[in-house]
Design a protein around this motif. Structure first.
Motif, mmCIF file in Angstrom:
data_model
loop_
_atom_site.group_PDB
_atom_site.id
_atom_site.type_symbol
_atom_site.label_atom_id
_atom_site.label_comp_id
_atom_site.label_asym_id
_atom_site.label_seq_id
_atom_site.Cartn_x
_atom_site.Cartn_y
_atom_site.Cartn_z
ATOM 1 N N GLN B 139 3.970 81.222 39.863
ATOM 2 C CA GLN B 139 4.395 81.771 38.575
ATOM 3 C C GLN B 139 3.801 81.003 37.402
ATOM 4 O O GLN B 139 3.938 81.403 36.247
ATOM 5 C CB GLN B 139 5.923 81.744 38.473
ATOM 6 N N THR B 140 3.179 79.839 37.719
ATOM 7 C CA THR B 140 2.584 79.030 36.660
ATOM 8 C C THR B 140 1.515 78.135 37.270
ATOM 9 O O THR B 140 1.489 77.935 38.479
ATOM 10 C CB THR B 140 3.681 78.216 35.927
ATOM 11 N N TYR B 151 -8.378 78.763 28.008
ATOM 12 C CA TYR B 151 -7.206 79.509 28.487
ATOM 13 C C TYR B 151 -7.553 80.962 28.774
ATOM 14 O O TYR B 151 -7.066 81.554 29.738
ATOM 15 C CB TYR B 151 -6.084 79.422 27.444
ATOM 16 N N LEU B 155 -6.412 81.042 35.147
ATOM 17 C CA LEU B 155 -5.439 81.721 36.008
ATOM 18 C C LEU B 155 -4.124 81.920 35.276
ATOM 19 O O LEU B 155 -3.448 82.933 35.440
ATOM 20 C CB LEU B 155 -5.195 80.893 37.274
ATOM 21 N N GLN B 156 -3.762 80.918 34.437
ATOM 22 C CA GLN B 156 -2.501 81.027 33.711
ATOM 23 C C GLN B 156 -2.523 82.265 32.802
ATOM 24 O O GLN B 156 -1.522 82.978 32.688
ATOM 25 C CB GLN B 156 -2.263 79.767 32.870
ATOM 26 N N ASP B 160 0.172 85.194 32.876
ATOM 27 C CA ASP B 160 0.905 85.578 31.669
ATOM 28 C C ASP B 160 0.715 87.067 31.361
ATOM 29 O O ASP B 160 1.667 87.776 31.023
ATOM 30 C CB ASP B 160 0.449 84.741 30.470
ATOM 31 N N ASN B 163 2.840 89.382 33.213
ATOM 32 C CA ASN B 163 4.271 89.356 32.892
ATOM 33 C C ASN B 163 4.570 89.719 31.451
ATOM 34 O O ASN B 163 5.701 89.581 31.004
ATOM 35 C CB ASN B 163 4.846 87.958 33.184
ATOM 36 N N LEU B 164 3.563 90.172 30.733
ATOM 37 C CA LEU B 164 3.801 90.490 29.317
ATOM 38 C C LEU B 164 4.808 91.627 29.175
ATOM 39 O O LEU B 164 4.889 92.488 30.022
ATOM 40 C CB LEU B 164 2.488 90.868 28.630
#
Lengths: 273, 164
Positions: B139-140, B151, B155-156, B160, B163-164
């Motif tokens: 998940q992170t 960024y 992968l982060q 993200d 899950n937006l």
């Protein structure tokens, strides 16, 4: 409330999460919220935005005070000698004291001063900001979340709210940032809620150490709190194997260190099985 | 060196758990040795003797200090396993110039015979032994500080976005 962006995840599927991001301190901060444990309702976009705004303000305030990239910051005034520590704000002196405490505890591996003698608290401020944000999130009544600031992670609760399921954090491969070396369970029933990773390439330092073998190009530390994890990861990158042994002996941490040749050292917490 | 090896064996067979004292200079000298491992609760004991002149002693753990710093005994000595109320304990000591420089637990098991993890030291981790985590399962992502630009391709960022 309106429920936005329901991905239609079946009951047996993965956790229902909502993420928001913002830029600060030269990086991107991501806040991920799990569903409300009472209503099992996914956080709405409005809720996520409101909670993230609180965290963002906190990061921006700290950045305005402590950033050495801002000529008008208090930290820059200190660096230029226009202000003495004695005259500095209480929060500046508190962080300086905390950084010095860490210097003593790590036997010098972590230091709040640059080689040129300028006070540089940037090794502590991001961790401090994450810690403060965590306190604020709990005060707002949020129990299940994951906060990731440029690769340093603090979690609370579980991605599946109300359960003991941990958050799964991946550790990136320094040789290939698109892949993960391994994973580490944070939160849930784990006593470790924070995972921080430091790299020797972050600020362009040499990756070869004086006095022998290759140093660590990347060090990840899992701990109960984010400042301990962050400071020790930085200390081990700069202090090498002796700092790793010191950290593993004195703190309840798990450490994963990657050498420049790609080989790895890991304390039992990162060993498989 | 051969002599030391012989003495070490003699010490071990005599049941001395820990030893580290002056060589030669003080025949019959007594020094208390021990460690502060988790075998707390057993009584401290004393080993007597000097290297090269025979030795005897009863082994047990306790607390104490090693012999004088100017002595020259060096080597690694294994103690016998001792039952404590916490389980079986066996330690190995390294003596350098008459001082205990390291105490390594060789064995510590609980009452069910399962070994207990008491060392947090790092050991080599082989990539082949680690099942590389799949980005779909996390998940992170933790990594050395990524810039805002980096960024975008991380992968982060992908997690993200999902899950937006």
């Amino acid at each position: 409330m309106q429920q936005i962006s329901d991905p239609g995840v079946p009951d047996t599927g993965g956790p229902v999460l909502k993420a928001r991001t913002f830029e600060c301190m030269g990086t991107v901060i991501s806040l991920t919220l799990a569903a409300d444990p009472l209503t099992e309702r996914q956080p709405t976009s409005d809720e996520a935005a409101a909670v993230t705004a609180v965290v963002e303000v906190l990061f921006r305030d700290l950045d305005e005070t402590f950033s050495l990239y801002r000529p008008d910051s208090e930290a820059s005034m200190l660096a230029r000698g226009e202000l003495t520590l004695h005259e500095a704000s209480e929060q500046m002196r508190e962080r300086y004291a905390e950084a010095h405490e860490w210097r003593l505890r790590t036997e010098g591996a972590f230091t709040p001063e640059r080689p040129d003698g300028v006070l540089d608290l940037s090794g502590l401020i991001k961790g401090h900001a994450i810690r403060e944000a965590g306190v604020s999130l709990l005060a707002l009544g949020r129990r299940d979340w994951c906060l990731n600031a440029g690769g340093d992670v603090l979690v609370s609760g579980s991605p599946r709210a109300g359960s003991a399921e941990p958050w799964n954090a991946g550790v990136v491969d320094p040789a290939d940032r698109r892949t993960l070396i391994t994973g580490y369970a944070l939160g849930g029933i784990s006593r470790h809620k924070a995972l921080a990773t430091s790299g020797s390439a972050e600020r362009g330092e040499h990756i070869w150490r004086v006095g022998g073998g290759p140093g660590f190009v990347q060090v990840s530390v899992a701990a109960a709190d984010i400042v301990t994890a962050d400071v020790l990861a930085t200390a081990i990158v700069s202090g090498g194997a002796p700092a790793l042994d010191l950290a593993a002996d004195r703190w309840d941490v798990a450490v994963l260190a990657v050498r420049s040749d790609g080989s790895m050292l890991a304390t039992p917490g990162f060993q498989p099985g | 060196m051969k002599l030391r090896g012989t003495v070490a064996a003699a010490l071990a067979s005599a049941g001395i758990l820990l030893a580290g004292w002056q060589a030669g200079t003080q025949a019959g000298g007594t020094s208390t040795v021990g460690s502060s491992t988790t075998a707390a609760g057993t009584t401290g004991s004393t080993g007597t003797g000097s290297f090269g002149r025979g030795s005897s002693g009863a082994g047990s753990t306790g607390t104490g200090s090693s012999g004088s710093p100017d002595s020259s005994a060096s080597g690694t000595y294994k103690g016998t396993a001792v039952q404590t109320r916490f389980g079986a304990v066996q330690v190995q000591i390294t003596v350098t110039n008459g001082r205990i420089t390291e105490v390594t637990p060789l064995q510590l098991t609980d009452t069910d015979g399962k070994s207990i993890q008491i060392s947090n030291r790092a050991a080599p981790l082989l990539r082949s032994k680690v099942l590389a985590a799949q980005s779909a399962d996390v998940q992170t992502v933790s990594g050395a500080t990524v810039t805002s630009r980096a960024y975008l391709t991380s992968l982060q960022a992908a997690i993200d976005a999902a899950n937006l």
